[in-house]
Write a protein that holds these residues in place. Structure first.
Motif, PDB file in Angstrom:
ATOM      1  N   ARG A 112       0.744  -1.244   0.062  1.00 17.85           N
ATOM      2  CA  ARG A 112       0.056   0.109  -0.060  1.00 17.85           C
ATOM      3  C   ARG A 112       0.942   1.287   0.115  1.00 17.85           C
ATOM      4  O   ARG A 112       0.722   2.090  -0.631  1.00 17.85           O
ATOM      5  N   VAL A 113       1.998   1.042   0.830  1.00 16.43           N
ATOM      6  CA  VAL A 113       2.861   2.393   0.877  1.00 16.43           C
ATOM      7  C   VAL A 113       3.510   2.690  -0.581  1.00 16.43           C
ATOM      8  O   VAL A 113       3.574   3.719  -0.913  1.00 16.43           O
ATOM      9  N   ARG A 114       3.993   1.622  -1.109  1.00 20.47           N
ATOM     10  CA  ARG A 114       4.849   1.798  -2.061  1.00 20.47           C
ATOM     11  C   ARG A 114       3.980   2.189  -3.557  1.00 20.47           C
ATOM     12  O   ARG A 114       4.404   2.655  -4.579  1.00 20.47           O
ATOM     13  N   ALA A 115       2.552   1.944  -3.323  1.00 17.49           N
ATOM     14  CA  ALA A 115       1.481   2.349  -4.308  1.00 17.49           C
ATOM     15  C   ALA A 115       1.475   3.896  -4.436  1.00 17.49           C
ATOM     16  O   ALA A 115       0.870   4.477  -5.285  1.00 17.49           O
ATOM     17  N   THR A 116       2.053   4.615  -3.301  1.00 13.99           N
ATOM     18  CA  THR A 116       1.886   5.950  -3.184  1.00 13.99           C
ATOM     19  C   THR A 116       2.860   6.759  -4.355  1.00 13.99           C
ATOM     20  O   THR A 116       3.972   6.119  -4.559  1.00 13.99           O
ATOM     21  N   ASP A 117       2.331   7.688  -5.089  1.00 19.51           N
ATOM     22  CA  ASP A 117       3.370   8.343  -6.233  1.00 19.51           C
ATOM     23  C   ASP A 117       4.586   8.743  -5.921  1.00 19.51           C
ATOM     24  O   ASP A 117       5.650   8.694  -6.432  1.00 19.51           O
ATOM     25  N   ASP A 118       4.608   9.423  -4.521  1.00 20.07           N
ATOM     26  CA  ASP A 118       5.656  10.019  -4.248  1.00 20.07           C
ATOM     27  C   ASP A 118       6.662   9.265  -3.438  1.00 20.07           C
ATOM     28  O   ASP A 118       7.903   9.697  -3.077  1.00 20.07           O
ATOM     29  N   VAL A 119       6.587   8.044  -3.369  1.00 22.88           N
ATOM     30  CA  VAL A 119       7.468   7.002  -2.500  1.00 22.88           C
ATOM     31  C   VAL A 119       8.302   6.317  -3.546  1.00 22.88           C
ATOM     32  O   VAL A 119       7.871   5.921  -4.567  1.00 22.88           O
ATOM     33  N   ALA A 120       9.726   6.624  -3.165  1.00 20.22           N
ATOM     34  CA  ALA A 120      10.424   5.914  -4.113  1.00 20.22           C
ATOM     35  C   ALA A 120      10.931   4.333  -3.686  1.00 20.22           C
ATOM     36  O   ALA A 120      11.247   3.589  -4.313  1.00 20.22           O
ATOM     37  N   VAL A 133       7.223   1.967   9.408  1.00 19.98           N
ATOM     38  CA  VAL A 133       7.469   2.340   8.039  1.00 19.98           C
ATOM     39  C   VAL A 133       8.384   3.238   7.786  1.00 19.98           C
ATOM     40  O   VAL A 133       8.524   4.235   8.476  1.00 19.98           O
ATOM     41  N   SER A 134       9.454   2.783   7.011  1.00 19.28           N
ATOM     42  CA  SER A 134      10.700   3.799   6.622  1.00 19.28           C
ATOM     43  C   SER A 134      10.656   3.901   5.157  1.00 19.28           C
ATOM     44  O   SER A 134      10.760   3.064   4.575  1.00 19.28           O
ATOM     45  N   ALA A 135       9.857   5.035   4.674  1.00 16.54           N
ATOM     46  CA  ALA A 135       9.733   5.390   3.251  1.00 16.54           C
ATOM     47  C   ALA A 135      10.924   6.407   2.832  1.00 16.54           C
ATOM     48  O   ALA A 135      11.408   7.076   3.604  1.00 16.54           O
ATOM     49  N   GLN A 136      11.169   6.195   1.424  1.00 25.39           N
ATOM     50  CA  GLN A 136      12.225   7.212   0.976  1.00 25.39           C
ATOM     51  C   GLN A 136      11.435   7.814  -0.217  1.00 25.39           C
ATOM     52  O   GLN A 136      10.532   7.344  -0.949  1.00 25.39           O
ATOM     53  N   SER A 137      11.567   9.185  -0.101  1.00 23.93           N
ATOM     54  CA  SER A 137      10.714   9.980  -0.924  1.00 23.93           C
ATOM     55  C   SER A 137      11.680  10.561  -2.057  1.00 23.93           C
ATOM     56  O   SER A 137      13.070  10.650  -1.933  1.00 23.93           O
ATOM     57  N   ASP A 140      11.534  16.462  -4.025  1.00 25.53           N
ATOM     58  CA  ASP A 140      10.763  17.550  -3.732  1.00 25.53           C
ATOM     59  C   ASP A 140       9.503  17.243  -2.701  1.00 25.53           C
ATOM     60  O   ASP A 140       8.766  18.198  -2.399  1.00 25.53           O
ATOM     61  N   SER A 141       9.266  15.962  -2.443  1.00 23.39           N
ATOM     62  CA  SER A 141       8.029  15.502  -1.708  1.00 23.39           C
ATOM     63  C   SER A 141       8.138  15.064  -0.290  1.00 23.39           C
ATOM     64  O   SER A 141       7.363  14.491   0.239  1.00 23.39           O
ATOM     65  N   THR A 142       9.211  15.453   0.609  1.00 19.95           N
ATOM     66  CA  THR A 142       9.380  14.972   1.935  1.00 19.95           C
ATOM     67  C   THR A 142       8.403  15.503   2.777  1.00 19.95           C
ATOM     68  O   THR A 142       7.946  14.716   3.687  1.00 19.95           O
ATOM     69  N   PRO A 143       8.301  16.900   2.800  1.00 23.79           N
ATOM     70  CA  PRO A 143       7.216  17.461   3.989  1.00 23.79           C
ATOM     71  C   PRO A 143       5.902  16.758   4.177  1.00 23.79           C
ATOM     72  O   PRO A 143       5.569  16.524   5.181  1.00 23.79           O
ATOM     73  N   GLU A 144       5.144  16.438   2.958  1.00 23.87           N
ATOM     74  CA  GLU A 144       3.701  16.111   3.117  1.00 23.87           C
ATOM     75  C   GLU A 144       3.895  14.377   3.001  1.00 23.87           C
ATOM     76  O   GLU A 144       2.744  13.894   3.257  1.00 23.87           O
ATOM     77  N   LEU A 145       4.861  13.801   2.666  1.00 25.95           N
ATOM     78  CA  LEU A 145       4.771  12.457   2.440  1.00 25.95           C
ATOM     79  C   LEU A 145       4.724  11.796   3.988  1.00 25.95           C
ATOM     80  O   LEU A 145       3.775  10.751   3.771  1.00 25.95           O
ATOM     81  N   ARG A 146       5.084  12.293   4.793  1.00 26.68           N
ATOM     82  CA  ARG A 146       4.653  11.472   6.160  1.00 26.68           C
ATOM     83  C   ARG A 146       3.379  11.633   6.404  1.00 26.68           C
ATOM     84  O   ARG A 146       3.007  10.595   6.856  1.00 26.68           O
TER      85      ARG A 146
END
Length: 179
Positions: A112-120, A133-137, A140-146
């Motif tokens: 589900r998390v990897r399906a988000t567009d801003d998640v690398a 969850v440890s996500a990589q963004s 330009d999308s770090t502030p709202e990604l959390r």
């Protein structure tokens, strides 16, 4: 703890197997040579003479007994700590117990998390109490990604029939480079 058990179980099994092989060797040697005064591999008569001279009041006996008791207690504690950590789900009827492995919950959340567009990329660990969850963004999308990842994980956990909802912990790192 399960790794420790996976190491200890074969070692203890090998030790017991070795003791059994020594026992069989000594019994066969005693049958073949009934007049022998010593054991073939192990000096049983010397050990017997030493043990016959010991009482519970002698110095090494209580120390050995305490050591064996402590080692046994540690083995029991390791075995208790290594129990399965299943995630319990609501059952469709009272006669049925439904569980899943934490790995399955982690895979669901990770998908589900990897399906988000801003998640690398993302790594997920899960237990019955906590989902981390440890996500990589992207750059330009770090502030709202959390908040986006947290809401996606919360939505997924709301959809699942979990008996107890785990806490969610999200951390975001920025990935450098082209998208």
């Amino acid at each position: 703890m399960r790794v420790l058990l996976r190491i200890l179980a074969p070692l203890l099994g090998l030790a017991l197997a070795a003791a059994g092989v020594l026992f069989v060797i000594e019994v066969v040697a005693a049958w073949v040579r009934p007049d022998a005064t010593t054991g073939l591999v192990v000096p049983w008569p010397d050990w017997r003479a030493t043990l016959e001279g010991l009482t519970w009041a002698n110095t090494p006996v209580p120390a050995i007994a305490i050591t064996v008791a402590v080692v046994g207690l540690l083995l029991v504690l390791v075995a208790i700590a290594a129990r399965r950590s299943d995630v319990h789900l609501d059952a469709p009827s009272p006669e049925i117990a439904v569980t899943t492995a934490p790995r399955v919950l982690a895979r669901l959340v990770g998908t589900r998390v990897r399906a988000t567009d801003d998640v690398a990329g993302a790594s997920v660990t899960a237990s019955a109490r906590k989902v981390s969850v440890s996500a990589q963004s992207w750059n330009d999308s770090t502030p709202e990604l959390r908040s986006t990842v947290t809401s996606r994980v919360d939505d997924l956990l709301a959809e699942l029939p979990l008996r107890r909802r785990p806490r969610v912990s999200v951390s975001v790192q920025e990935r450098k480079g082209p998208r």
